[in-house]
Enzyme design. Sequence first.
Site, PDB file in Angstrom:
ATOM      1  N   ASP A  63      -0.714 -68.992 -29.348  1.00 48.48           N
ATOM      2  CA  ASP A  63      -1.538 -68.909 -30.554  1.00 48.48           C
ATOM      3  C   ASP A  63      -0.986 -67.939 -31.596  1.00 48.48           C
ATOM      4  OD1 ASP A  63      -1.984 -66.563 -29.200  1.00 48.48           O
ATOM      5  OD2 ASP A  63      -4.183 -66.676 -29.289  1.00 48.48           O
ATOM      6  N   HIS A  64       0.231 -67.493 -31.384  1.00 49.48           N
ATOM      7  CA  HIS A  64       0.878 -66.658 -32.406  1.00 49.48           C
ATOM      8  C   HIS A  64       2.367 -66.555 -32.119  1.00 49.48           C
ATOM      9  CE1 HIS A  64       0.329 -63.620 -29.221  1.00 49.48           C
ATOM     10  NE2 HIS A  64       1.218 -62.863 -29.844  1.00 49.48           N
ATOM     11  N   TYR A  81       5.816 -69.480 -24.343  1.00 59.26           N
ATOM     12  CA  TYR A  81       5.986 -68.211 -23.634  1.00 59.26           C
ATOM     13  C   TYR A  81       4.589 -67.681 -23.325  1.00 59.26           C
ATOM     14  CZ  TYR A  81       7.482 -63.477 -22.442  1.00 59.26           C
ATOM     15  OH  TYR A  81       7.701 -62.295 -21.783  1.00 59.26           O
ATOM     16  N   HIS A 130       4.699 -53.307 -29.669  1.00 61.27           N
ATOM     17  CA  HIS A 130       3.594 -52.905 -30.554  1.00 61.27           C
ATOM     18  C   HIS A 130       3.364 -51.394 -30.468  1.00 61.27           C
ATOM     19  CE1 HIS A 130       2.312 -56.869 -31.888  1.00 61.27           C
ATOM     20  NE2 HIS A 130       2.522 -57.308 -30.663  1.00 61.27           N
ATOM     21  N   HIS A 169       1.568 -66.634 -25.725  1.00 58.51           N
ATOM     22  CA  HIS A 169       2.009 -66.732 -27.122  1.00 58.51           C
ATOM     23  C   HIS A 169       1.878 -68.141 -27.703  1.00 58.51           C
ATOM     24  CE1 HIS A 169       3.501 -62.771 -26.091  1.00 58.51           C
ATOM     25  NE2 HIS A 169       3.691 -62.541 -27.359  1.00 58.51           N
ATOM     26  N   HIS A 173       5.326 -63.670 -32.055  1.00 58.55           N
ATOM     27  CA  HIS A 173       5.555 -62.220 -32.029  1.00 58.55           C
ATOM     28  C   HIS A 173       7.012 -61.961 -32.384  1.00 58.55           C
ATOM     29  CE1 HIS A 173       5.660 -58.220 -29.717  1.00 58.55           C
ATOM     30  NE2 HIS A 173       6.919 -58.580 -29.675  1.00 58.55           N
ATOM     31  N   ASP A 201       2.664 -59.627 -35.132  1.00 54.26           N
ATOM     32  CA  ASP A 201       2.163 -60.914 -34.667  1.00 54.26           C
ATOM     33  C   ASP A 201       1.827 -61.783 -35.867  1.00 54.26           C
ATOM     34  OD1 ASP A 201       2.416 -60.272 -31.979  1.00 54.26           O
ATOM     35  OD2 ASP A 201       0.399 -59.400 -31.874  1.00 54.26           O
TER      36      ASP A 201
HETATM   37 ZN   LIG Z   1       2.951 -59.221 -30.228  1.00 55.14          ZN
END
Ligand SMILES: [Zn+2]
Length: 244
Positions: free
Chosen positions: A225-226, A220, A185, A223, A228, A192
Amino acid sequence: MKLRFVLPVLALLSGIVTAAPAAAQADPSAADACYTWGRTLSQGASGEDVRQLQIRVAGYPGYGAVLGLDGQFGAGTKAAVTRFQQAYGLGADGIAGPATFAKIYALQDNDCTPVNFTYDELNNCNSDWSGGNVSAATARANALVSMWKLQAMRHAMGDRPIDVNGGFRSVSCNNAVGGAAGSRHLYGDAVDLGAGPQGFCALAKQARNHGFNEILGPGYTGHNDHVHVAHKSSRFWSAPSCGI
Ligand SMILES: [Zn+2]
């Protein structure tokens, strides 16, 4: 028409003709506010126009591959152009000519982002793109490439909206949201994704086909909830709950 009106027009036309690339083969009427290609591009070509093409087809490198954005039209670029053409029902010869450029023009906004993604949605803390691990210009350029990868992925998944929850973070922004120290990022290329209509695992799996060397998803750490997706020099994919 009186001569005093004709002369400026002729001067204007003259200027346009002078400014046009000598080897122009693309339809001039297709001129685009973002970028206009002036020649057909095929394997062996090189230059900034090739690099601009590579950015637009960066989402078509094939499974697990990443297209180099080096301005050299090699075999990988030809394959990516071919996949792009196939995706949009164009003649698939791996040569970028007027039909291919017309499709790209239709897919890009005046700021060169693909029509379904914006710089703003890839910017977590409403920053000016400075304060990360690269210059603001590089961070924006990296985000642009990720957007073209997402556009390819979106199209491959039936043109349903992809839910973007953020992208670039300055160091202070990254610290504020608890991001990892070396997070992509900070470079502008990480995005994301929310579950959207596709669901996390479908997104994580599909991303493998579109030039994302870093994919992190459910199972992972941090992660669930999203999803990447990002660029990285070496591949790291992990979404154990999705079998990745
Ligand atoms: Zn991310």
